[in-house]
Scaffold this motif. Structure first.
Motif, short mmCIF file in Angstrom:
data_model
loop_
_atom_site.label_atom_id
_atom_site.label_comp_id
_atom_site.label_asym_id
_atom_site.label_seq_id
_atom_site.Cartn_x
_atom_site.Cartn_y
_atom_site.Cartn_z
N ALA A 257 0.83 -1.20 0.00
CA ALA A 257 0.00 0.00 0.00
C ALA A 257 0.86 1.25 0.00
O ALA A 257 0.56 2.23 -0.71
N ASN B 205 -7.18 0.36 0.14
CA ASN B 205 -6.37 -0.83 0.39
C ASN B 205 -7.23 -2.09 0.40
O ASN B 205 -8.46 -2.02 0.27
N ARG B 206 -6.57 -3.23 0.62
CA ARG B 206 -7.27 -4.52 0.56
C ARG B 206 -8.39 -4.62 1.59
O ARG B 206 -9.49 -5.09 1.29
N HIS C 136 -5.09 -3.91 -3.76
CA HIS C 136 -5.14 -2.46 -3.58
C HIS C 136 -5.65 -1.84 -4.88
O HIS C 136 -5.41 -2.37 -5.97
#
Length: 295
Positions: free
Chosen positions: A71, A95-96, A122
């Protein structure tokens, strides 16, 4: 038309229906089937058009980051490059973990069993200035180092357009076939009543009765069958649509697909169903009696 003459036509039309109950039932059933198929494909087309319009109004692109990139590296190495692209209004990094949370908000949580943050990538949510330049801007974004995939609403819109075109072709073919079948069964139903009254029709012709007067009861019979078939088809279509609407909006948990409420569509559906039913019924009555008027 005198009231007594009008009453005669209506009475004879109803009498013919109940004389041949089974064939009358078959006529109504076929008309219902034709209208429900036609209505279902038409309503599906209406909803796909709405989805296409909704997609077209979106002015954002989603750019996925290489899964090997962290990230911190993504925001440091990619975000500034994206912001520098002409026609980009803003860039937001997701982000994830945030991507997974966003997915859970749009889908039923039962879909998330066994899915963790690492399943997602991401990504950057990119707002555009000019929607008409979406394809061009998407190409530029895809060329940025570290971006592995770009999703834009136009991709989904094109897929929905293809689906809509197939549905339109299939529905047209089915409608033509079912209308012809409806006319065939309707005319044969009325022919049964006509055959039993062929001598009466011949006598009426010889004493000077007009073709319109003789044809009247059979056209009324077709109109009644078509009207009943159209009304029942409308009620059945309403029930089917309501069941589908409830499943899409609740059971499947798909929030990005918005079904057009039937409350907005029912006047149009009712008018079309009744009109088509009456036209098919009347035309079937005219076809059935035609040969018997050549006395």
């Amino acid at each position: 038309m005198r009231l007594s003459k009008f009453g005669y036509l209506i009475g004879e039309g109803f009498r013919n229906i109940f004389t041949h109950r089974f064939m009358s039932f078959a006529s109504i059933t076929i008309i219902m089937a034709c209208l429900i198929v036609m209505g279902s494909f038409t309503l599906l087309d209406v909803n796909i058009n709405k989805i296409i319009d909704d997609i077209g109004e979106q002015n954002q692109i989603m750019a996925f980051v290489d899964e090997d990139m962290s990230a911190e590296d993504a925001t440091a190495q990619i975000q500034a490059k994206l912001e520098a692209i002409d026609n980009v209004a803003s860039v937001e990094f997701m982000n994830r973990s945030e991507a997974r949370q966003n997915f859970m908000e749009n889908y039923d949580e039962s879909f998330m069993d066994g899915i963790d943050d690492e399943t997602f990538r991401h990504r950057f949510i990119i707002q555009l200035v000019d929607l008409s330049r979406m394809d061009e801007t998407g190409q530029e974004i895809s060329q940025v180092s570290g971006i592995v995939k770009v999703n834009s609403p136009t991709e989904y819109a094109e897929k929905f357009v293809s689906v809509r075109n197939v549905i339109s072709i299939v529905s047209l073919a089915l409608i033509v076939i079912l209308v012809l079948v409806s006319l065939f069964i309707m005319s044969n139903t009325i022919k049964l009543a006509t055959f039993g009254r062929r001598e009466e029709i011949a006598i009426m012709k010889m004493v000077g009765a007009s073709n319109g007067f003789i044809r009247g009861p059979f056209v009324v019979e077709g109109l009644i069958l078509g009207l009943v078939g159209g009304g029942l088809a409308f009620l059945a279509q309403w029930g089917l649509y309501a069941a589908l609407e409830g499943r899409v909006t609740s059971d499947l948990g798909i929030s990005f697909i918005e079904i057009v409420p039937f409350t907005q569509l029912w006047p149009m559906v009712l008018v079309i169903f009744i009109a088509v039913g009456i036209i098919v019924g009347a035309f079937g009555g005219i076809i059935a009696i035609r040969n018997y008027l050549k006395v």
